[in-house]
Design a protein around this motif. Structure first.
Motif, PDB file in Angstrom:
ATOM      1  N   HIS A 188       0.805  -1.214   0.000  1.00 58.80           N
ATOM      2  CA  HIS A 188       0.000   0.000   0.000  1.00 58.80           C
ATOM      3  C   HIS A 188       0.841   1.269   0.000  1.00 58.80           C
ATOM      4  CE1 HIS A 188      -3.201  -2.860   0.569  1.00 58.80           C
ATOM      5  NE2 HIS A 188      -3.917  -1.950  -0.065  1.00 58.80           N
ATOM      6  N   ILE A 191       1.348   1.838  -3.632  1.00 53.91           N
ATOM      7  CA  ILE A 191       0.079   2.288  -4.221  1.00 53.91           C
ATOM      8  C   ILE A 191      -0.163   3.763  -3.886  1.00 53.91           C
ATOM      9  CG2 ILE A 191      -2.441   2.024  -4.058  1.00 53.91           C
ATOM     10  CD1 ILE A 191      -1.927  -1.013  -3.800  1.00 53.91           C
ATOM     11  N   LEU A 293     -12.435   3.609  -7.429  1.00 51.98           N
ATOM     12  CA  LEU A 293     -12.118   3.003  -6.130  1.00 51.98           C
ATOM     13  C   LEU A 293     -11.689   4.096  -5.164  1.00 51.98           C
ATOM     14  CD1 LEU A 293     -11.279   0.747  -4.097  1.00 51.98           C
ATOM     15  CD2 LEU A 293      -9.079   0.625  -5.266  1.00 51.98           C
ATOM     16  N   GLU A 297     -10.839   2.774   3.799  1.00 52.08           N
ATOM     17  CA  GLU A 297     -10.102   2.421   5.029  1.00 52.08           C
ATOM     18  C   GLU A 297      -9.037   3.454   5.386  1.00 52.08           C
ATOM     19  OE1 GLU A 297     -10.414   0.528   2.439  1.00 52.08           O
ATOM     20  OE2 GLU A 297      -8.476   0.161   1.528  1.00 52.08           O
ATOM     21  N   ARG A 331     -15.404   2.008  -1.737  1.00 53.64           N
ATOM     22  CA  ARG A 331     -15.288   0.644  -1.223  1.00 53.64           C
ATOM     23  C   ARG A 331     -15.458   0.678   0.287  1.00 53.64           C
ATOM     24  NH1 ARG A 331      -9.744  -2.415  -2.097  1.00 53.64           N
ATOM     25  NH2 ARG A 331      -8.869  -0.997  -0.555  1.00 53.64           N
ATOM     26  N   ASP A 334     -11.824  -1.909   4.203  1.00 56.78           N
ATOM     27  CA  ASP A 334     -11.018  -3.072   3.805  1.00 56.78           C
ATOM     28  C   ASP A 334      -9.758  -3.099   4.654  1.00 56.78           C
ATOM     29  OD1 ASP A 334      -9.822  -5.169   2.516  1.00 56.78           O
ATOM     30  OD2 ASP A 334      -9.406  -4.117   0.657  1.00 56.78           O
ATOM     31  N   LYS A 339      -3.127  -3.902   6.404  1.00 59.14           N
ATOM     32  CA  LYS A 339      -3.702  -2.651   6.905  1.00 59.14           C
ATOM     33  C   LYS A 339      -4.280  -2.877   8.309  1.00 59.14           C
ATOM     34  CE  LYS A 339      -5.733  -2.294   2.847  1.00 59.14           C
ATOM     35  NZ  LYS A 339      -6.583  -1.963   1.708  1.00 59.14           N
ATOM     36  N   ARG A 357     -10.615 -10.144   7.677  1.00 59.66           N
ATOM     37  CA  ARG A 357     -10.311  -8.880   7.006  1.00 59.66           C
ATOM     38  C   ARG A 357     -11.491  -8.447   6.138  1.00 59.66           C
ATOM     39  NH1 ARG A 357      -6.692  -9.225   1.637  1.00 59.66           N
ATOM     40  NH2 ARG A 357      -7.705  -7.209   1.586  1.00 59.66           N
ATOM     41  N   MET A 428     -15.973  -6.413  -5.235  1.00 60.37           N
ATOM     42  CA  MET A 428     -14.646  -6.588  -5.816  1.00 60.37           C
ATOM     43  C   MET A 428     -14.450  -8.072  -6.082  1.00 60.37           C
ATOM     44  SD  MET A 428     -12.278  -3.910  -3.854  1.00 60.37           S
ATOM     45  CE  MET A 428     -11.001  -4.173  -5.050  1.00 60.37           C
ATOM     46  N   GLU A 430     -11.717 -10.505  -6.042  1.00 61.89           N
ATOM     47  CA  GLU A 430     -10.332 -10.579  -5.560  1.00 61.89           C
ATOM     48  C   GLU A 430      -9.921 -12.000  -5.199  1.00 61.89           C
ATOM     49  OE1 GLU A 430      -9.147  -6.688  -3.360  1.00 61.89           O
ATOM     50  OE2 GLU A 430     -10.972  -7.413  -2.399  1.00 61.89           O
ATOM     51  N   GLY A 451     -10.085  -6.564  -8.302  1.00 60.10           N
ATOM     52  CA  GLY A 451      -8.936  -6.124  -7.501  1.00 60.10           C
ATOM     53  C   GLY A 451      -7.784  -7.058  -7.822  1.00 60.10           C
ATOM     54  N   THR A 452      -7.037  -6.700  -8.878  1.00 62.38           N
ATOM     55  CA  THR A 452      -6.027  -7.646  -9.373  1.00 62.38           C
ATOM     56  C   THR A 452      -4.816  -7.781  -8.444  1.00 62.38           C
ATOM     57  OG1 THR A 452      -5.283  -5.818 -10.740  1.00 62.38           O
ATOM     58  CG2 THR A 452      -6.590  -7.526 -11.816  1.00 62.38           C
ATOM     59  N   ASN A 453      -4.645  -6.836  -7.514  1.00 60.70           N
ATOM     60  CA  ASN A 453      -3.522  -7.000  -6.568  1.00 60.70           C
ATOM     61  C   ASN A 453      -3.778  -8.232  -5.711  1.00 60.70           C
ATOM     62  OD1 ASN A 453      -2.880  -4.459  -7.549  1.00 60.70           O
ATOM     63  ND2 ASN A 453      -3.804  -3.391  -5.830  1.00 60.70           N
ATOM     64  N   ARG A 464       1.507 -10.798  -1.629  1.00 58.63           N
ATOM     65  CA  ARG A 464       1.817  -9.562  -2.355  1.00 58.63           C
ATOM     66  C   ARG A 464       2.791  -8.669  -1.584  1.00 58.63           C
ATOM     67  NH1 ARG A 464      -3.861  -6.143  -2.038  1.00 58.63           N
ATOM     68  NH2 ARG A 464      -2.597  -4.300  -2.360  1.00 58.63           N
ATOM     69  N   CYS A 501      -9.668  -2.372 -10.837  1.00 63.30           N
ATOM     70  CA  CYS A 501      -9.162  -1.265 -10.012  1.00 63.30           C
ATOM     71  C   CYS A 501      -7.832  -1.617  -9.365  1.00 63.30           C
ATOM     72  CB  CYS A 501     -10.188  -0.839  -8.973  1.00 63.30           C
ATOM     73  SG  CYS A 501     -10.568  -2.130  -7.796  1.00 63.30           S
ATOM     74  N   GLY A 502      -7.312  -2.812  -9.645  1.00 61.72           N
ATOM     75  CA  GLY A 502      -5.976  -3.163  -9.151  1.00 61.72           C
ATOM     76  C   GLY A 502      -4.938  -2.441  -9.999  1.00 61.72           C
TER      77      GLY A 502
HETATM   78  C1  PEP Z   1      -6.749  -4.979  -5.149  1.00 65.90           C
HETATM   79  O1  PEP Z   1      -6.605  -5.904  -4.354  1.00 65.90           O
HETATM   80  O2  PEP Z   1      -6.426  -5.059  -6.364  1.00 65.90           O
HETATM   81  C2  PEP Z   1      -7.317  -3.694  -4.709  1.00 65.90           C
HETATM   82  C3  PEP Z   1      -7.627  -2.755  -5.567  1.00 65.90           C
HETATM   83  O3  PEP Z   1      -7.454  -3.510  -3.375  1.00 65.90           O
HETATM   84  P1  PEP Z   1      -6.206  -3.220  -2.385  1.00 65.90           P
HETATM   85  O4  PEP Z   1      -4.986  -3.033  -3.218  1.00 65.90           O
HETATM   86  O5  PEP Z   1      -6.546  -2.015  -1.598  1.00 65.90           O
HETATM   87  O6  PEP Z   1      -6.174  -4.479  -1.577  1.00 65.90           O
END
Ligand code: PEP
Ligand code: MG
Length: 559
Positions: A188, A191, A293, A297, A331, A334, A339, A357, A428, A430, A451-453, A464, A501-502
């Motif tokens: 994060h 990001i 997005l 949080e 959102r 989260d 986090k 979570r 999302m 995910e 949420g591609t992350n 990740r 949105c990732g």
């Molecule tokens: C994701 O997981 O791709 C996402 C957008 O959410 P975050 O990165 O906040 O977990």
């Protein structure tokens, strides 16, 4: 000249003095004092300083976020001079001859334990407050700033790693760039750096020595290069690159006002990811169509206690009204995994990424969820709101969350509080479970946002956050891309739209793929909007689609 190589995670070249992030010391020295009266005076001076700082913070919060936000710091001020708290510290110093730092630490632990044991959730939450206030007094005693930047000029910030809660509390006007020892590209901190448009480099290990503090450093966020005290040639080359980037930005400016339309007429929405209403000017400056997005949080991470309904309402209302009718997808909370928020008092978990979570916390602690939903629906009359739930695995979770939305709407109706009936509810995607159930999930929501992350993390079973897993964490893996296609097909079968949105959404190597599988919206950091628009406008989907889809499903594409 000293050259260091790290991994660039947010592009751009920047130059400035190196500054090491100051974190409050966690080990407190404990010793017997010879002069308890002098030690008591030391405590009183530190207490006074903490109260003064809290007063300044209250004023800042009042101006930026209203009375409710200021109240939090005023409560902390009262706690710092609470009579019982002070008496306990006095006893420890004057009767037990303990040094002030240790006396404050012990008293904080004792009060926090007492609050945590209370039945009432309100008093339980005070445990985090008393620790926070005590941390501030200890910082005043030890002279170590509490995680801040104590520099008169903007700096390139170096740290071992930064927790999201630390990043979010930094004074952004003081940061030219980030360099961290650890971290990963989808953490994060990375990001946030991209959202803020600040160059960032991670994974430099122990190459940054404390003695470099204050020396001139140039960082290149696209190559991961860090140069300290650059020699004239290297300096000139990097500054030239900085100039070129400025010129590229100027050229991209010409794309403002142009549609996100391919050569053969296919449109895609390009939206932005934000973490606070303060990011909206950057969204508008980059001509994005909306917010895909809003990581709500970060509001919670920025507070020392559960943010109230009114506090959240003001933030959502501001984002919606400042976006002037363009869509804003918020959102719901989260947290968990990386986090962490102290005042939630979540038990330590063996596998936090697989634990309590995101939506799971909201469904397990409905009082917190309800407060957020009330704030969201109240704000819905100020613009075009979408709400989405993170980390979904099952249809029942979505149904339960939607039922809570209905209950909140009923409550608001009976209280005569207006809200919009035109709020889209989405989820999302995910988790692999959500991909595999996307045909069913599409029937109970208005949209999907991938949420591609996390989808990469869970599909490839690859943390990740773990910098050592770099080449295993591959969002281009066909398993991830195939998952996106399955989701897209299932959503469209049921007439629902799909976004990404990732971080992958901004990856220009995949824009053709996303257009070919029919993604409807890409939500990216503000700085990525115009490069993405340029890429879309250069693409002819009819020319590439067949090859892209064949490649995606071909036998050779097994990685
Ligand atoms: C994701 O997981 O791709 C996402 C957008 O959410 P975050 O990165 O906040 O977990
Ligand atoms: Mg996620």
């Amino acid at each position: 000249m000293i050259s260091i190589q790290g991994k660039g995670v947010s592009t751009g070249v920047t130059i400035g003095p190196l500054y090491f992030y100051q974190r409050a010391k966690s080990t407190i020295r404990r010793y017997e004092v010879e002069d308890p009266d002098a030690e008591w005076a030391r405590f009183k001076a530190a207490q006074g300083k903490a109260i003064e700082q809290l007063g300044e913070l209250a004023e800042k919060a009042r101006v930026e976020a209203g009375d409710e936000a200021a109240l939090l710091f005023e409560t902390h001020q009262m706690m710092a001079e609470d009579m019982e708290y002070e008496e306990a510290i006095q006893t420890a110093i004057q009767d037990n001859k303990l040094n002030a730092e240790a006396a404050v630490t012990d008293t904080a632990a004792q009060f926090a334990e007492m609050f945590a044991a209370m039945e009432d959730a309100y008093f339980q939450a005070r445990a985090a407050d008393v620790k926070d206030v005590s941390g501030r007094i200890i910082a005043a005693l030890t002279g170590v700033a509490q995680g801040g930047i104590d520099s008169p000029v903007p700096v390139i910030l170096a740290a071992d790693d930064l927790a999201p809660s630390e990043t979010v509390q930094l004074d952004k006007s003081k940061i030219l760039g980030f360099v961290t020892e650890g971290g990963s590209g989808s953490s994060h901190t990375a990001i946030l750096a991209r959202t803020m448009g600040i160059p960032a480099i991670i994974g430099v290990g122990d190459q940054l020595k404390p003695e470099y503090e204050g020396r001139e450093v140039i960082i290149d966020g696209s190559t991961g290069a860090i140069v300290i005290d650059a020699d004239p040639d290297a300096r000139a080359a990097l500054l030239k690159k900085m100039e070129e980037q400025k010129r590229t930005r100027e050229l991209l400016e010409q794309l403002k006002g142009q549609p996100n339309e391919t050569k053969d007429g296919q449109s895609i929405r390009i939206y932005c990811n934000i973490g606070s209403p303060d990011d909206v000017p950057a969204v508008l400056a980059n001509d994005a169509g909306g917010v895909g997005l809003f990581r709500s949080e970060f509001l919670y991470l920025n507070c020392d206690d559960y943010p109230s309904e009114d506090y959240q309402f003001e933030a959502y209302k501001k984002a919606l009204s400042d976006m002037g009718g363009r869509e804003v997808v918020i959102r719901t909370l989260d947290i968990g995994a990386d986090k962490q928020i102290g005042y939630f008092n979540l038990p330590k978990e063996e596998n936090p990424a697989l634990g309590n979570r995101a939506l799971r916390i909201c469904l397990n602690r409905p009082e917190i969820f309800r407060t957020q939903l009330r704030a969201l629906f109240r704000a819905s009359v100020y613009g075009k709101l979408g709400i989405m739930f993170p980390m979904v695995t099952s249809v029942w979770e979505v149904k339960e969350a939607k039922k809570m939305c209905e209950q909140v709407k009923q409550e608001l109706t009976s209280e005569g509080i207006p809200f919009s009936e035109d709020v889209e509810i989405g989820i999302m995607i995910e988790t692999p479970a959500a991909v595999l159930m996307s045909d069913r999930l599409a029937q109970v929501v208005d949209f999907f946002s991938c949420g591609t992350n996390d989808l990469t993390q869970y599909t490839l079973a690859c943390d990740r956050q773990n910098a050592d897993l770099g080449r295993f964490y591959n969002p281009h893996h066909p398993a991830v891309l195939r998952a996106l296609k399955i989701v897209c097909d299932n959503a469209h079968k049921h007439g629902k739209w799909v976004g990404i949105c990732g971080e992958l959404g901004a990856d220009l190597e995949l824009t053709e793929t996303f257009l070919s599988i029919g993604i409807d919206e890409l939500s990216v950091s503000p700085r990525s909007v115009l490069p993405l628009r340029q890429k879309v406008r250069e693409t002819d989907v009819s020319q590439v689609k067949e090859k892209v889809l064949n490649d995606l499903l071909s036998d050779e594409n097994t990685i």
